[in-house]
Write a protein that holds these residues in place. Structure first.
Motif, short mmCIF file in Angstrom:
data_model
loop_
_atom_site.label_atom_id
_atom_site.label_comp_id
_atom_site.label_asym_id
_atom_site.label_seq_id
_atom_site.Cartn_x
_atom_site.Cartn_y
_atom_site.Cartn_z
N HIS A 120 0.70 -1.14 0.00
CA HIS A 120 -0.11 0.03 -0.09
C HIS A 120 0.87 1.12 0.02
N LYS A 121 2.08 1.05 0.68
CA LYS A 121 2.86 2.15 0.72
C LYS A 121 3.31 2.67 -0.37
N VAL A 122 3.55 1.79 -1.31
CA VAL A 122 4.33 1.67 -2.76
C VAL A 122 3.09 2.48 -3.52
N PHE A 123 2.02 1.92 -3.40
CA PHE A 123 0.88 2.62 -4.28
C PHE A 123 0.51 4.02 -3.82
N LEU A 124 0.58 4.34 -2.65
CA LEU A 124 0.26 5.83 -2.03
C LEU A 124 1.66 6.43 -2.70
N ASN A 125 2.62 6.33 -2.45
CA ASN A 125 3.84 6.97 -2.77
C ASN A 125 3.92 7.40 -4.13
N GLU A 126 3.37 6.36 -4.86
CA GLU A 126 3.60 6.67 -6.49
C GLU A 126 2.26 7.67 -6.65
N ALA A 127 1.43 7.44 -6.20
CA ALA A 127 -0.01 8.22 -6.20
C ALA A 127 0.38 9.81 -6.15
N LEU A 128 0.94 10.01 -4.85
CA LEU A 128 1.32 11.24 -4.31
C LEU A 128 2.54 11.88 -5.54
N LEU A 129 3.42 10.93 -5.90
CA LEU A 129 4.62 11.56 -6.81
C LEU A 129 3.83 11.93 -8.17
N CYS A 130 2.92 11.01 -8.76
CA CYS A 130 2.21 11.46 -9.82
C CYS A 130 1.57 12.57 -9.82
N PHE A 131 0.94 12.88 -8.82
CA PHE A 131 -0.17 14.00 -8.59
C PHE A 131 0.67 15.31 -8.33
N ARG A 132 1.72 15.01 -7.70
CA ARG A 132 2.60 16.45 -7.56
C ARG A 132 3.25 16.87 -8.83
N HIS A 133 3.67 15.89 -9.54
CA HIS A 133 4.01 16.38 -11.04
C HIS A 133 3.06 16.45 -12.15
N HIS A 134 1.79 16.34 -11.82
CA HIS A 134 0.75 16.74 -12.69
C HIS A 134 0.81 15.33 -13.79
N ALA A 135 0.99 14.53 -13.54
CA ALA A 135 0.71 13.01 -14.20
C ALA A 135 -0.44 12.55 -13.44
N TYR A 136 -1.60 13.19 -13.93
CA TYR A 136 -3.01 12.80 -13.59
C TYR A 136 -3.41 11.39 -13.86
N ARG A 137 -3.42 11.02 -15.12
CA ARG A 137 -3.58 9.87 -15.60
C ARG A 137 -3.11 8.63 -14.84
N ALA A 138 -1.78 8.90 -14.27
CA ALA A 138 -1.12 7.63 -13.62
C ALA A 138 -1.57 8.00 -12.24
N ALA A 139 -1.52 9.25 -11.78
CA ALA A 139 -2.35 9.37 -10.21
C ALA A 139 -3.79 8.59 -9.96
N ILE A 140 -4.72 8.67 -10.99
CA ILE A 140 -5.69 7.98 -11.02
C ILE A 140 -5.73 6.70 -10.93
N MET A 142 -2.92 4.73 -9.79
CA MET A 142 -2.31 4.57 -8.60
C MET A 142 -3.07 4.55 -7.54
N VAL A 143 -3.97 5.63 -7.32
CA VAL A 143 -4.85 5.68 -6.31
C VAL A 143 -6.04 4.61 -6.21
N TRP A 144 -6.18 4.07 -7.54
CA TRP A 144 -7.17 3.10 -7.44
C TRP A 144 -6.67 1.88 -6.96
N ASN A 145 -5.33 1.57 -7.43
CA ASN A 145 -4.73 0.33 -6.95
C ASN A 145 -4.45 0.48 -5.48
N LEU A 146 -4.14 1.44 -4.73
CA LEU A 146 -4.31 1.62 -3.43
C LEU A 146 -5.59 1.16 -2.84
N ALA A 147 -6.66 1.80 -3.28
CA ALA A 147 -8.01 1.77 -2.64
C ALA A 147 -8.42 0.16 -3.00
N TYR A 148 -8.08 -0.48 -4.19
CA TYR A 148 -8.60 -1.86 -4.45
C TYR A 148 -7.82 -2.93 -3.47
#
Length: 260
Positions: A120-140, A142-148
């Motif tokens: 979960h930490k991997v998914f969360l960190n990647e979601a955060l990194l993607c969102f911060r860098h405006h990679a919104y498709r990837a953030a979407i 990764m946050v699904w991967n975290l929740a699922y």
């Protein structure tokens, strides 16, 4: 504040804007956030109600005039209305940089101290990194991967018997789950369907998961679709606030079905 109120909050003076502009913004919201391919006249009026604004005297007339503009802002066919492609792209660019982006980043940051599962930490960190860098498709994605992943963990740790009983009824050919990796043989929709039938999670949570799976699929599959901060924020805040934070370990005294 509901989702639509959060969406319009950064738009300065929104409540005083002319009805055609407001309707276009609602149309964009219905397309991009609510994932409606088409919308009806009856979809627009409730949007005004949700944000506590007076409805236009004739919503249908506003829609007709937007269709008749040159170039048209809306297109109407037998299935309903949709924004013209040019209008849709223009609105995506005109929407202000979200003040709530900071809040969304803070929401993800706050989770880092609560998430202990290494996956979960991997998914969360990647979601955060993607969102911060405006990679919104990837953030979407990764946050699904975290929740699922979290949902699978909750099923396995606290609801496996209920899950297996319902699975045997609706998908008897799927393998019995004896370890987490057995879920790899299940489709995500199958898992959600079984959870709904077994009442492992509430109907509301299952509905959110289904809607967010649709968004994840749109982001994950190759397409020319553009994904914006608005869409990523909506996905992240909904999954974190309405799935992750309400389906966690059950407190003592709560029933085993976790009817959050």
């Amino acid at each position: 504040m509901n989702a639509l109120e959060r969406f319009i909050d950064p738009i300065s003076g929104f409540s005083s804007k002319p009805a055609p502009f407001v309707v276009e913004i609602f149309a964009w919201y219905l397309h991009e956030i609510k994932l409606k391919d088409r919308f009806q006249t009856s979809d627009i009026g409730p949007c005004f109600d949700e944000v506590h604004m007076s409805r236009p005297a004739n919503v249908s007339l506003v829609l007709t005039r937007l269709c008749e503009k040159n170039p048209p802002r809306l297109i109407k066919d037998s299935k309903g209305y949709r924004l013209h492609q040019n209008a849709r792209k223009e609105l995506a660019l005109r929407l202000p940089q979200r003040a709530t982006s900071t809040a969304t980043t803070a929401l993800l940051n706050d989770l880092t101290s609560k998430v202990r599962n290494p996956t979960h930490k991997v998914f969360l960190n990647e979601a955060l990194l993607c969102f911060r860098h405006h990679a919104y498709r990837a953030a979407i994605v990764m946050v699904w991967n975290l929740a699922y992943s979290h949902i699978l963990g909750r099923i396995f740790d606290a609801h496996l018997q209920d899950f297996e009983q319902q699975r045997a009824k609706v998908y008897p050919k799927l393998p019995t789950v004896t370890k987490l990796t057995d879920f790899e043989d299940y489709g995500e929709r199958q898992v959600i369907e079984i959870c709904r039938g077994a009442r492992i999670f509430s109907a509301t949570i299952c509905k959110i998961l289904t809607e967010r799976l649709n968004r994840r699929n749109s982001a994950a599959h190759p397409s020319s679709a553009t994904f914006t901060a608005v869409q990523a924020e909506d996905m992240i805040t909904d999954l974190v606030n309405n799935v992750l934070l309400v389906t966690g370990p059950l407190p003592q005294g709560t029933n085993s079905h976790g009817s959050s």
